[in-house]
Scaffold this motif. Structure first.
Motif, mmCIF file in Angstrom:
data_model
loop_
_atom_site.group_PDB
_atom_site.id
_atom_site.type_symbol
_atom_site.label_atom_id
_atom_site.label_comp_id
_atom_site.label_asym_id
_atom_site.label_seq_id
_atom_site.Cartn_x
_atom_site.Cartn_y
_atom_site.Cartn_z
ATOM 1 N N ASP A 1 -55.717 2.979 -38.285
ATOM 2 C CA ASP A 1 -56.989 2.610 -37.041
ATOM 3 C C ASP A 1 -57.008 2.158 -35.914
ATOM 4 O O ASP A 1 -57.642 2.555 -35.032
ATOM 5 C CB ASP A 1 -57.857 2.261 -38.090
ATOM 6 C CG ASP A 1 -58.267 2.624 -39.407
ATOM 7 O OD1 ASP A 1 -58.956 3.463 -39.370
ATOM 8 O OD2 ASP A 1 -57.803 2.363 -40.455
ATOM 9 N N VAL A 2 -55.861 1.530 -35.696
ATOM 10 C CA VAL A 2 -55.627 0.764 -34.441
ATOM 11 C C VAL A 2 -54.273 0.358 -34.228
ATOM 12 O O VAL A 2 -53.615 -0.145 -35.108
ATOM 13 C CB VAL A 2 -56.612 -0.326 -34.156
ATOM 14 C CG1 VAL A 2 -56.693 -1.464 -35.136
ATOM 15 C CG2 VAL A 2 -56.470 -1.048 -32.683
ATOM 16 N N LYS B 1 -52.732 2.246 -46.363
ATOM 17 C CA LYS B 1 -54.209 2.620 -46.366
ATOM 18 C C LYS B 1 -54.709 2.827 -47.757
ATOM 19 O O LYS B 1 -55.887 2.343 -48.018
ATOM 20 C CB LYS B 1 -54.199 3.988 -45.951
ATOM 21 C CG LYS B 1 -55.462 4.702 -45.733
ATOM 22 C CD LYS B 1 -55.647 5.913 -45.217
ATOM 23 C CE LYS B 1 -57.375 6.460 -44.742
ATOM 24 N NZ LYS B 1 -57.458 7.424 -43.918
ATOM 25 N N GLU B 2 -53.954 3.052 -48.698
ATOM 26 C CA GLU B 2 -54.547 2.783 -50.198
ATOM 27 C C GLU B 2 -54.802 1.418 -50.513
ATOM 28 O O GLU B 2 -55.825 1.186 -51.110
ATOM 29 C CB GLU B 2 -53.498 3.509 -51.195
ATOM 30 C CG GLU B 2 -53.791 3.867 -52.479
ATOM 31 C CD GLU B 2 -54.673 4.944 -52.248
ATOM 32 O OE1 GLU B 2 -55.753 5.078 -53.164
ATOM 33 O OE2 GLU B 2 -54.553 5.876 -51.580
ATOM 34 N N PRO C 1 -63.824 -4.458 -42.174
ATOM 35 C CA PRO C 1 -62.503 -4.429 -41.878
ATOM 36 C C PRO C 1 -62.184 -3.102 -40.802
ATOM 37 O O PRO C 1 -62.855 -2.151 -41.173
ATOM 38 C CB PRO C 1 -61.577 -4.480 -42.879
ATOM 39 C CG PRO C 1 -62.615 -5.144 -43.939
ATOM 40 C CD PRO C 1 -63.879 -4.736 -43.752
ATOM 41 N N LEU C 2 -61.336 -3.338 -40.013
ATOM 42 C CA LEU C 2 -60.987 -2.030 -39.194
ATOM 43 C C LEU C 2 -60.246 -1.038 -40.221
ATOM 44 O O LEU C 2 -60.430 0.100 -39.936
ATOM 45 C CB LEU C 2 -59.922 -2.450 -38.007
ATOM 46 C CG LEU C 2 -60.549 -3.164 -36.882
ATOM 47 C CD1 LEU C 2 -59.486 -3.721 -35.941
ATOM 48 C CD2 LEU C 2 -61.334 -1.978 -36.102
ATOM 49 N N GLY C 3 -59.438 -1.466 -41.124
ATOM 50 C CA GLY C 3 -58.694 -0.503 -42.119
ATOM 51 C C GLY C 3 -57.267 -1.057 -42.080
ATOM 52 O O GLY C 3 -56.898 -2.045 -42.747
ATOM 53 N N SER D 1 -64.504 -3.871 -37.488
ATOM 54 C CA SER D 1 -65.317 -2.943 -36.872
ATOM 55 C C SER D 1 -66.849 -3.082 -37.425
ATOM 56 O O SER D 1 -67.035 -4.202 -38.105
ATOM 57 C CB SER D 1 -64.886 -1.363 -37.345
ATOM 58 O OG SER D 1 -65.870 -0.443 -36.857
ATOM 59 N N THR D 2 -67.766 -2.258 -37.346
ATOM 60 C CA THR D 2 -69.073 -2.387 -38.034
ATOM 61 C C THR D 2 -69.347 -1.105 -38.960
ATOM 62 O O THR D 2 -68.913 -0.080 -38.820
ATOM 63 C CB THR D 2 -70.290 -2.667 -36.852
ATOM 64 O OG1 THR D 2 -70.193 -1.376 -36.036
ATOM 65 C CG2 THR D 2 -69.941 -3.892 -36.342
ATOM 66 N N THR E 1 -58.248 -0.080 -49.104
ATOM 67 C CA THR E 1 -59.727 0.206 -49.949
ATOM 68 C C THR E 1 -59.847 -0.838 -50.996
ATOM 69 O O THR E 1 -60.867 -1.251 -51.285
ATOM 70 C CB THR E 1 -59.495 1.561 -50.841
ATOM 71 O OG1 THR E 1 -58.543 1.715 -51.617
ATOM 72 C CG2 THR E 1 -59.215 2.701 -49.856
ATOM 73 N N ASN F 1 -60.935 -4.267 -48.713
ATOM 74 C CA ASN F 1 -62.103 -4.060 -48.325
ATOM 75 C C ASN F 1 -63.361 -4.660 -49.355
ATOM 76 O O ASN F 1 -64.283 -4.810 -48.979
ATOM 77 C CB ASN F 1 -62.522 -2.409 -48.025
ATOM 78 C CG ASN F 1 -63.775 -2.291 -47.763
ATOM 79 O OD1 ASN F 1 -64.420 -2.965 -46.976
ATOM 80 N ND2 ASN F 1 -64.490 -1.201 -48.329
#
Lengths: 415, 415
Positions: free
Chosen positions: B197-198, B12-13, B113-115, B402-403, B16, B19
């Motif tokens: 996220d998914v 997750k870090e 991005p979704l993450g 995603s958006t 960022t 992104n």
């Protein structure tokens, strides 16, 4: 067979008919529904009075009773909202992509209804009409499960709407209300894969979390909003004041209102005292970080728990940071990826904020209160999605559709 | 902190940072990954040999061992697949909609991005590279949880890819492999809301059902396919034979192959005997309804359970119907909404089939085997979605995004 299964099966059967209807046929049905809400007004008000009376006897607060209450004016407004949905363009059938392949296959991707949508919600009976209209407009059957406080109203509304549908091309079974107020009926819906295509919860945090944690049917999560406004070093005071006050007090009870104001230290040293006065005049209780309390000693201390709380009330956390990076870290830690705002005259900082903050809606120099289907120009919304899959942010009619590939060939086989 | 939590937090870090990267930076990283797969070939083959040896000692079937096995040729093909992903357009940053509101707000909806994406999969080590490349190309961090049979291979592949990333703009922590082969590590991933996220499951029906039934993290369901080919009264025999054989035998093990052939009675009386011979020549065992067995007495009887089975094998159900309606009812009852085909010269019937059958892909006069990202021209695919939310059918790169709404104002507040 349980009520939930029987009604969901009937809805699924009706969905196959709905899938073949034209926009005109669906709109005609919606207009009949709108008319029935006013022509059957007395029946609806009488049923609603039962809910109000029962609620009052059970000691329900007057503010909740007010949300539950129907009046001729409110019914007219609800009917008008249905007529507005009639005016919206129908997304079903839209060709999203069309292309031919070298082997001669012709491929089209079209919007289609989702199928059967389950809506689990709380007290307000206007949601019953609103959700039903949005789902039917997009060719979906709908299984509604409202709160027990509004059961008489919902039963009466759904009966009136189904009578209207019986005079239309939409089968009445496309609209179902689960009347069983036992919590088990919700649990049953959450696991109804194969009959329900999606569940949309509308209500408070605990309702939504119950759905998200327990559903095996796909869910569109809506709702929770811990929104921040960050005023950068270069933020203009007048603009910052207007945006921050609007984001907090214009309607504190909704998800796109602000819970924490983040101020750049330089801005805060100049302006926080004046800003705090403005919030006090607006009856907002402030809680702050250590530096905020140095600048305005009268305010309470804000804990990590406060920063993680969606107050939905006249309470505001104030956090003072030394730079944009610290603001971004705070938002990443406590935000719910709903709506986040930066007030700045520095365009590089604005761009970084818009790019790096992970949220459905990111704002530069405007109030987070604009995250709303009507404000975005989508017309009615089914909710504001706070998840990343399928639809994110205010959900207009296209959020209630799926897609289908139609492939036309002349005998092509794969080699 | 468990391995799953620690690695998901690190991912997750890293997300960022991802992104904020440009397409060029991401592509450069992917090319380094592709090169490393061939330059570090010996390390990878040695690790793979450990898996093969352990598998053989445990009595794993030779066909499964073959799916697990890496060779220099296979590694080169896997690396080439990464280079093909480099060539695909990057969906991230795409402006999907842009509009101004009467109050002067300027609103843009952009792909983001979704993450962090969790991928839970089984034996084949090529999925490790494939999923990692697709996720990173779209700016997502990825947490992989492969099957224990391929653990040595996966560990070695991920180590090689992370070394490549360490020389790129993508942080190595954007690619994580869960090495804990206990089932509990899967259960932990399924509930990791806030960090993942998914989750996308790739594998057999039981793996997918476990994910769908137990995940609280949003899931993109892929996989199961009970696909039908319906030959209408007016279907041309030669075309029907070619399409039906292709749909069954060109690659029976995959989700878009046919499990049940539905024949209009008139067509069946004329042609089923000849068609049955063709399937027999292709080593396909037939099971049939009563009328099918009258026409070709040698075949076994098909039960409702057979119609509900995804054989993925040289077995085919044959169901004879009296008209299109009966075919549609059969498909509605037994289909998995994946890929469905009608062979007909009757355009009204074709249109009804394309409109009314609820599936990700509906075909007129072409084999269901075409439901595939490459065949649709999308390039590599992350899988074929059999759900209706987010993405349906073959999922190209946009399915991994995603958006986000970006709203730029000049001090607007809501009134």
């Amino acid at each position: 067979m349980s009520e939930v299964i029987a009604k969901s099966k009937a809805a699924k059967e009706a969905a196959t008919v709905l899938n073949t209807l034209t926009t005109t046929q669906k709109n005609e049905a919606l207009l009949l529904m709108a008319d029935a809400l006013t022509s059957e007004q007395n029946r609806l008000l009488a049923a609603n009075a039962e809910d109000i009376e029962r609620g009052r006897a059970q000691g329900t607060s007057e503010s909740l009773l007010d949300r539950l209450k129907l009046t001729p004016q409110r019914l007219a407004a609800i009917a008008d909202a249905v007529r507005e949905i009639v005016e919206l363009p129908d997304p079903v059938g839209e060709v999203i992509a069309a292309f031919d392949r070298p082997n001669g296959l012709s491929i089209e991707q079209r919007r289609v209804p989702l199928g059967v949508i389950g809506i689990i919600y709380e007290a307000r009976p206007n949601v019953t009409v609103d959700a039903a209209s949005l789902c039917l407009k997009t060719g979906n059957a709908v299984v509604l499960r409202g709160g027990s406080a509004a059961l008489s109203s919902n039963r009466s509304i759904v009966a009136v709407l189904r009578e209207a549908l019986s005079r239309s091309a939409i089968p009445e079974d496309a609209l179902q209300l689960i009347e069983d107020s036992d919590r088990k009926s919700v649990d049953e819906m959450l696991k109804l894969n194969g009959l329900l295509d999606v569940i949309i919860p509308r209500g408070g945090a605990s309702l939504i979390q119950n759905v998200v944690q327990n559903a095996t049917v796909p869910v569109i999560e809506t709702g929770a909003g811990i929104c921040h406004t960050y005023v950068d070093e270069s933020g203009e005071y007048a603009m910052a004041e207007a945006i921050a006050l609007n984001a907090k007090v214009q309607r504190p009870s909704v998800c796109n209102s602000m819970e924490t104001l983040i101020l750049h230290e330089t801005f805060a040293r100049k302006h926080f005292a004046a800003l705090a006065d403005k919030f006090r005049e607006a009856d907002v209780a402030l809680k702050g970080c250590d530096l905020a309390r140095v600048l305005v000693p009268s305010i309470e201390s804000a804990s990590a728990e406060d920063y993680a709380t969606e107050y939905n009330d006249y309470i505001l956390n104030v956090k003072i940071v030394k730079d944009l990076d610290e603001a971004l870290i705070h938002i990443r830690r406590f935000g719910t990826q709903h709506s986040e705002c930066i007030v700045t005259e520095n365009s590089a900082n604005a761009e970084r904020f818009l790019q790096e903050v992970d949220a459905a809606a990111v704002y530069h120099n405007a109030s987070t209160r604009f995250t709303d289907g009507f404000e975005f120009g989508f017309g009615a919304e089914i909710g504001i999605s706070t998840q990343k899959l399928h639809s994110r942010g205010p959900m207009g009619l296209p959020a209630l559709t799926s897609t289908k590939y139609r492939i036309v060939g002349s005998g092509q086989i794969r080699t």
